[in-house]
Scaffold this motif. Structure first.
Motif, PDB file in Angstrom:
ATOM      1  N   TYR A  61       0.838  -1.203   0.000  1.00 33.99           N
ATOM      2  CA  TYR A  61       0.000   0.000   0.000  1.00 33.99           C
ATOM      3  C   TYR A  61       0.873   1.254   0.000  1.00 33.99           C
ATOM      4  O   TYR A  61       0.570   2.228  -0.680  1.00 33.99           O
ATOM      5  CB  TYR A  61      -0.949  -0.001   1.201  1.00 33.99           C
ATOM      6  N   SER A 106      -5.771   4.275  -9.478  1.00 29.53           N
ATOM      7  CA  SER A 106      -6.547   3.433 -10.394  1.00 29.53           C
ATOM      8  C   SER A 106      -6.889   2.092  -9.751  1.00 29.53           C
ATOM      9  O   SER A 106      -6.136   1.561  -8.931  1.00 29.53           O
ATOM     10  CB  SER A 106      -5.784   3.201 -11.695  1.00 29.53           C
ATOM     11  N   ASP A 107      -8.032   1.571 -10.147  1.00 31.07           N
ATOM     12  CA  ASP A 107      -8.418   0.253  -9.653  1.00 31.07           C
ATOM     13  C   ASP A 107      -7.442  -0.805 -10.142  1.00 31.07           C
ATOM     14  O   ASP A 107      -7.146  -1.761  -9.439  1.00 31.07           O
ATOM     15  CB  ASP A 107      -9.854  -0.088 -10.041  1.00 31.07           C
ATOM     16  N   ALA A 108      -6.903  -0.644 -11.353  1.00 30.72           N
ATOM     17  CA  ALA A 108      -5.971  -1.634 -11.899  1.00 30.72           C
ATOM     18  C   ALA A 108      -4.715  -1.752 -11.036  1.00 30.72           C
ATOM     19  O   ALA A 108      -4.241  -2.863 -10.763  1.00 30.72           O
ATOM     20  CB  ALA A 108      -5.596  -1.274 -13.336  1.00 30.72           C
ATOM     21  N   GLU A 109      -4.176  -0.633 -10.599  1.00 26.93           N
ATOM     22  CA  GLU A 109      -2.966  -0.671  -9.772  1.00 26.93           C
ATOM     23  C   GLU A 109      -3.264  -1.315  -8.420  1.00 26.93           C
ATOM     24  O   GLU A 109      -2.490  -2.143  -7.925  1.00 26.93           O
ATOM     25  CB  GLU A 109      -2.409   0.737  -9.568  1.00 26.93           C
ATOM     26  N   THR A 110      -4.384  -0.986  -7.836  1.00 27.11           N
ATOM     27  CA  THR A 110      -4.772  -1.571  -6.552  1.00 27.11           C
ATOM     28  C   THR A 110      -4.962  -3.074  -6.680  1.00 27.11           C
ATOM     29  O   THR A 110      -4.463  -3.855  -5.866  1.00 27.11           O
ATOM     30  CB  THR A 110      -6.062  -0.904  -6.032  1.00 27.11           C
ATOM     31  N   LEU A 111      -5.679  -3.519  -7.727  1.00 23.26           N
ATOM     32  CA  LEU A 111      -5.891  -4.948  -7.947  1.00 23.26           C
ATOM     33  C   LEU A 111      -4.566  -5.668  -8.176  1.00 23.26           C
ATOM     34  O   LEU A 111      -4.359  -6.784  -7.682  1.00 23.26           O
ATOM     35  CB  LEU A 111      -6.831  -5.176  -9.118  1.00 23.26           C
ATOM     36  N   ARG A 171     -11.448 -11.654  -7.703  1.00 19.05           N
ATOM     37  CA  ARG A 171     -12.775 -11.450  -8.292  1.00 19.05           C
ATOM     38  C   ARG A 171     -13.849 -11.528  -7.214  1.00 19.05           C
ATOM     39  O   ARG A 171     -14.751 -10.689  -7.156  1.00 19.05           O
ATOM     40  CB  ARG A 171     -13.028 -12.503  -9.363  1.00 19.05           C
ATOM     41  N   VAL A 209     -13.827  -8.418  -5.017  1.00 14.96           N
ATOM     42  CA  VAL A 209     -14.483  -7.292  -5.690  1.00 14.96           C
ATOM     43  C   VAL A 209     -15.996  -7.486  -5.654  1.00 14.96           C
ATOM     44  O   VAL A 209     -16.747  -6.534  -5.380  1.00 14.96           O
ATOM     45  CB  VAL A 209     -13.976  -7.141  -7.142  1.00 14.96           C
ATOM     46  N   ALA A 211     -18.850  -5.430 -12.809  1.00 14.61           N
ATOM     47  CA  ALA A 211     -17.398  -5.255 -12.773  1.00 14.61           C
ATOM     48  C   ALA A 211     -16.738  -6.311 -13.645  1.00 14.61           C
ATOM     49  O   ALA A 211     -16.335  -7.368 -13.168  1.00 14.61           O
ATOM     50  CB  ALA A 211     -16.879  -5.342 -11.343  1.00 14.61           C
ATOM     51  N   LEU A 229     -13.894  -8.204 -15.298  1.00 11.48           N
ATOM     52  CA  LEU A 229     -12.506  -8.349 -14.865  1.00 11.48           C
ATOM     53  C   LEU A 229     -11.773  -9.312 -15.798  1.00 11.48           C
ATOM     54  O   LEU A 229     -11.848 -10.525 -15.624  1.00 11.48           O
ATOM     55  CB  LEU A 229     -12.446  -8.891 -13.433  1.00 11.48           C
TER      56      LEU A 229
END
Length: 124
Positions: free
Chosen positions: A5, A12-17, A39, A42, A52, A54
């Motif tokens: 973290y 972005s959600d992509a970086e967090t995921l 998945r 989320v 969502a 994915l």
């Protein structure tokens, strides 16, 4: 994890995921199973009626893993094709078949593993 973290550079959600996925894999979970767990995580955060899609792809020194899924709602298209190349071929992932050749649609909620042994599709 707190350490990952602290390395989060964007929102972005992509970086967090991606960072959540790295935590799971570092803990010893198979990459495709880690994607499936993500998945479900989320899915648990969505309000009723939210979707969502994915489609996740992870590449590393040991191979490529992809999950064609969604936490809720429609699933994007994903195809696995045997690449025809002048230097021996290989495998290609694409959202739609590219030109001629043998393309296999990756079913919803299935994953792809590509490595030195070849490519396979499995339910996740």
């Amino acid at each position: 994890s707190d350490a990952r973290y602290a390395r989060l550079m964007g929102v972005s959600d992509a970086e967090t995921l991606f960072l959540l996925l790295l935590d799971a894999i570092e803990g010893g979970t198979d990459p495709l199973e880690s994607m499936a767990e993500l998945r479900e995580r989320v899915r648990g955060l969505l309000d009723p009626g939210e979707g969502a899609p994915l489609t996740m792809v992870l590449a590393g020194g040991d191979g490529v893993w992809a999950l064609n899924s969604s936490a809720a709602g429609p699933v994007n298209s994903l195809y696995l094709g045997e690449a025809v190349a002048p230097v021996g071929g290989g495998w290609t992932l694409a959202s739609e078949p590219l030109g001629d050749g043998a393309w296999e649609r990756v079913p919803e909620h299935h994953g792809v593993v590509m490595n030195a042994e070849g490519a396979s599709i499995r339910e996740v």
